[in-house]
Design an enzyme around this catalytic site. Structure first.
Site, PDB file in Angstrom:
ATOM      1  CE  LYS A 186      20.065  -1.499   2.162  1.00 26.65           C
ATOM      2  NZ  LYS A 186      21.188  -2.537   1.500  1.00 26.65           N
ATOM      3  CB  CYS A 202      10.882 -12.271  -7.860  1.00 29.30           C
ATOM      4  SG  CYS A 202      10.789 -10.841  -9.197  1.00 29.30           S
ATOM      5  CD  GLU A 217       6.732  -4.803  -7.681  1.00 29.02           C
ATOM      6  OE1 GLU A 217       6.154  -5.755  -7.554  1.00 29.02           O
ATOM      7  OE2 GLU A 217       5.910  -3.750  -7.713  1.00 29.02           O
ATOM      8  CD  GLU A 222      10.641 -15.787  -2.786  1.00 29.92           C
ATOM      9  OE1 GLU A 222      10.989 -15.223  -1.679  1.00 29.92           O
ATOM     10  OE2 GLU A 222      10.876 -15.384  -3.707  1.00 29.92           O
ATOM     11  N   GLY A 235      12.294  -6.928  -2.595  1.00 30.24           N
ATOM     12  CA  GLY A 235      13.137  -7.871  -1.689  1.00 30.24           C
ATOM     13  C   GLY A 235      11.995  -8.800  -1.133  1.00 30.24           C
ATOM     14  CB  SER A 236      12.509 -11.330   1.508  1.00 33.71           C
ATOM     15  OG  SER A 236      12.898 -10.579   2.555  1.00 33.71           O
ATOM     16  CB  THR A 237       6.976 -11.866   1.899  1.00 34.79           C
ATOM     17  OG1 THR A 237       7.000 -11.954   0.646  1.00 34.79           O
ATOM     18  CG2 THR A 237       5.651 -11.548   2.512  1.00 34.79           C
TER      19      THR A 237
HETATM   20  P1  NAD Z   1      15.993  -9.016   1.439  1.00 33.00           P
HETATM   21  O1  NAD Z   1      14.349  -8.630   1.872  1.00 33.00           O
HETATM   22  O2  NAD Z   1      16.659  -9.758   2.315  1.00 33.00           O
HETATM   23  O3  NAD Z   1      16.721  -7.608   0.991  1.00 33.00           O
HETATM   24  C1  NAD Z   1      16.220  -6.651   0.040  1.00 33.00           C
HETATM   25  C2  NAD Z   1      17.027  -5.413   0.207  1.00 33.00           C
HETATM   26  O4  NAD Z   1      16.420  -4.845   1.447  1.00 33.00           O
HETATM   27  C3  NAD Z   1      18.484  -5.195   0.764  1.00 33.00           C
HETATM   28  O5  NAD Z   1      19.071  -4.166   0.116  1.00 33.00           O
HETATM   29  C4  NAD Z   1      18.601  -5.364   2.199  1.00 33.00           C
HETATM   30  O6  NAD Z   1      19.851  -4.679   2.720  1.00 33.00           O
HETATM   31  C5  NAD Z   1      17.361  -4.370   2.630  1.00 33.00           C
HETATM   32  N1  NAD Z   1      16.887  -4.470   3.855  1.00 33.00           N
HETATM   33  C6  NAD Z   1      16.742  -5.731   4.547  1.00 33.00           C
HETATM   34  N2  NAD Z   1      16.136  -5.600   5.804  1.00 33.00           N
HETATM   35  C7  NAD Z   1      15.720  -4.122   5.815  1.00 33.00           C
HETATM   36  C8  NAD Z   1      14.962  -3.296   6.533  1.00 33.00           C
HETATM   37  N3  NAD Z   1      14.459  -3.763   8.076  1.00 33.00           N
HETATM   38  N4  NAD Z   1      14.831  -2.055   6.374  1.00 33.00           N
HETATM   39  C9  NAD Z   1      15.398  -1.493   4.962  1.00 33.00           C
HETATM   40  N5  NAD Z   1      15.883  -2.320   4.224  1.00 33.00           N
HETATM   41  C10 NAD Z   1      16.213  -3.526   4.557  1.00 33.00           C
HETATM   42  O7  NAD Z   1      15.900  -9.806   0.174  1.00 33.00           O
HETATM   43  P2  NAD Z   1      17.141 -10.426  -0.661  1.00 33.00           P
HETATM   44  O8  NAD Z   1      17.424 -11.710  -0.259  1.00 33.00           O
HETATM   45  O9  NAD Z   1      18.238  -9.318  -0.967  1.00 33.00           O
HETATM   46  O10 NAD Z   1      16.274 -10.798  -2.043  1.00 33.00           O
HETATM   47  C11 NAD Z   1      15.626 -11.784  -2.347  1.00 33.00           C
HETATM   48  C12 NAD Z   1      14.121 -11.797  -2.282  1.00 33.00           C
HETATM   49  O11 NAD Z   1      13.693 -10.584  -3.117  1.00 33.00           O
HETATM   50  C13 NAD Z   1      13.124 -12.669  -2.672  1.00 33.00           C
HETATM   51  O12 NAD Z   1      12.010 -12.827  -1.840  1.00 33.00           O
HETATM   52  C14 NAD Z   1      12.586 -12.296  -3.957  1.00 33.00           C
HETATM   53  O13 NAD Z   1      11.346 -12.933  -4.417  1.00 33.00           O
HETATM   54  C15 NAD Z   1      12.424 -11.035  -3.880  1.00 33.00           C
HETATM   55  N6  NAD Z   1      12.398 -10.073  -5.262  1.00 33.00           N
HETATM   56  C16 NAD Z   1      11.127  -9.747  -5.503  1.00 33.00           C
HETATM   57  C17 NAD Z   1      11.015  -9.078  -6.833  1.00 33.00           C
HETATM   58  C18 NAD Z   1       9.634  -8.430  -7.328  1.00 33.00           C
HETATM   59  O14 NAD Z   1       9.778  -7.713  -8.086  1.00 33.00           O
HETATM   60  N7  NAD Z   1       8.763  -8.844  -6.637  1.00 33.00           N
HETATM   61  C19 NAD Z   1      12.140  -9.056  -7.533  1.00 33.00           C
HETATM   62  C20 NAD Z   1      13.413  -9.512  -7.179  1.00 33.00           C
HETATM   63  C21 NAD Z   1      13.441 -10.284  -5.930  1.00 33.00           C
END
Ligand code: NAD
Length: 480
Positions: free
Chosen positions: A172, A281, A247, A384, A225-227
């Protein structure tokens, strides 16, 4: 209008309920496409297709799997221009960056794991208790969830090792940036991946994403994604005893010692702060600089920020495009207002850039921003921002540098500029981070472990770590 549909069992299909989401070109501020707004029924169909395809794919000879994956890498390279354009439109990133980094790296992910999987070996333990060896088998259907900042790059970083090791996939991508994932499905079909081996479900995190995390037939979840979302996934996948890789976010320190090549540090800091509009990130967001070179460094960083060519992401000459979306723009702007309220001094930027081209007047642009004077423990320095906003502060001595570098709950990436090898070794041992870049930034060898400590994640991706994550070890012991 373009429609990004789900790809399930080798076919492009609309969401079962027929719902769609608007997809916006952030640099223009207007919708240009729709994506399937999937729910549990779509995830169910995708997991079913992946489960059906799993036995045959897992049994396919590794050389054949490797060959198909390598072919996919070649097709990505053949379509580099189309993919780069799609990524730039979807995210607002400069097309030059997508051409140079995002798309070549997506191809490299497939090429690397197509090769790596041919060179695995089994562990053998003899002499103490029977004769033991370790089998590694694919785990089944892998649920892969990725963010919007490096859409194809990060999605393929998960898909490649999952497929190479014989798992089938339901992925996804972010609902904000579905375009290149949709194109990838076309290329997967062209490469000859059997139907059901790779399935893509578009949609919102709390509908499609949550359904994937909670699905009983998906034993492996890899999330970037986000923490906050990572924590939710850990809870829900945890109670279902799934294997999870997370991650997550970062608040990365960029430490400059006076004994370093300060000009190189400044040039690297400008890249680390503002590449992809600071939405990586791994970006350095807290510049921590030894006092004797602080003024020179800050001046250089400000000059670097001013020198960036901000403009239409589709223009080859643009260095710095738009933020990814209206809500993200609001979040970044709000963080800068909060920084000012907390006593921060904006040295450059701090609002929308002037002189945008006509096409981009309604776009979500925010100028590169440098802020001084924030307390290390204030909210803005602890959370962040994930945008083109960095803080600067001076330090005296190695101990203070380390204390400041480690002063957040995150621990993803860090940068250290020094000309002293012993100091590089000492400090890198003590920085809390999954990666320490010494005198460089964002140099990536795909064999190395990638991931973060603390609130930046759980587990590691890359190289052998990924091959292990996507396989189940089994010890076979033959008695005497
Ligand atoms: P996000 O956490 O909002 O979303 C990431 C993904 O998770 C999206 O596909 C979203 O639809 C999905 N998602 C959201 N809620 C969910 C749930 N309850 N269950 C399952 N999936 C869900 O993050 P974002 O705003 O898309 O990306 C930015 C964040 O990603 C920043 O915090 C950044 O630091 C982090 N990031 C981390 C890395 C790493 O390698 N550590 C790399 C890139 C981005």
């Amino acid at each position: 209008m373009i429609r990004f549909r789900n790809y399930i069992g080798g076919k492009f299909v609309d969401a079962a309920e027929g719902r769609t989401l608007e997809v916006v070109e952030p640099a223009a501020g207007s919708a240009y496409a729709t994506a399937a707004d999937s729910g549990p029924a779509d995830v169910e169909a995708a997991v079913k297709a992946a489960s059906l395809a799993f036995p045959a794919w897992a049994a396919t000879h590794v050389q054949e799997r490797s060959r198909l994956i390598e072919r996919l890498a070649n097709l990505i390279e053949d379509r580099l221009e189309d993919l780069a354009r799609a990524e730039s439109i979807d995210t607002g990133k400069p097309i030059s960056l997508a051409r140079r980094v995002d798309i070549p790296r997506a191809a490299a992910n497939f090429r690397y794991f197509a090769g790596a999987v041919l060179h695995t070996r089994s562990d053998l333990h003899e002499g103490q208790a029977g004769f033991n060896w370790t089998l590694r088998r694919p785990r089944g259907v892998a649920g892969l969830i990725s963010p919007w900042n490096l859409p194809l790059y990060l999605l393929t970083w998960k898909i490649a090792p999952a497929l190479a090791t014989g798992n089938t996939v339901v992925a996804k991508p972010s609902e904000v940036t579905p375009a290149t994932a949709a194109l990838l499905c076309e290329l997967a079909a062209e490469a000859g991946l059997p139907p059901g081996v790779l399935n893509i479900v578009h949609g919102l995190g709390d509908r499609a994403g949550a359904a994937l995390v909670n699905h009983p037939d998906v034993p492996t979840i890899s999330f970037t994604g986000s923490t906050g979302v990572g924590r939710w996934i850990a809870e829900h996948a945890g109670t279902r005893l799934k294997r999870v890789s997370l991650e997550l976010g970062g608040k990365n320190p960029f430490v400059v010692f006076a004994d370093s090549d300060v000009d190189a540090a400044i040039a690297t800091a400008c890249r680390a702060a503002f590449t992809n509009q600071g939405q990586i990130c791994l970006c350095g967001s807290r510049m921590i600089v030894e006092r004797s070179v602080y003024d020179r460094f800050v001046e250089g960083l400000i000059d670097g920020a001013k020198a960036l060519k901000i403009g239409d992401p589709l223009d080859d000459a643009t260095d710095f495009g738009s933020l990814v979306s209206r809500p993200h723009h609001a979040k970044v702007a709000q963080a800068v207002e909060q920084a000012k309220a907390l006593g921060g001094e904006v040295l450059v930027g701090g609002g929308p850039p002037a002189d945008l081209p006509e096409r981009c007047r309604e776009g979500w642009f925010y100028a590169p921003t440098v802020i001084a004077g924030l307390a290390p423990d204030c909210a803005v320095e602890q959370e962040e921002i994930f945008g083109p906003v960095v803080s600067v502060r001076a330090f005296d001595g190695e101990e203070e540098a380390l204390r400041l570098a480690n002063a957040t709950p995150y621990g993803l990436a860090s940068v250290l500029f020094t000309g002293d090898l012993n100091r590089a070794r000492r400090v890198s041992e003590q920085i809390r981070a999954g990666i320490v870049w010494v005198n460089c930034w964002m140099l990536r060898d795909l064999r190395t472990p990638f991931g973060g400590a603390g609130q930046s994640g759980v587990g590691r991706e890359g190289g052998e770590e990924a091959l292990k994550f996507f396989t189940e070890p089994k010890n076979v012991c033959i008695g005497p």
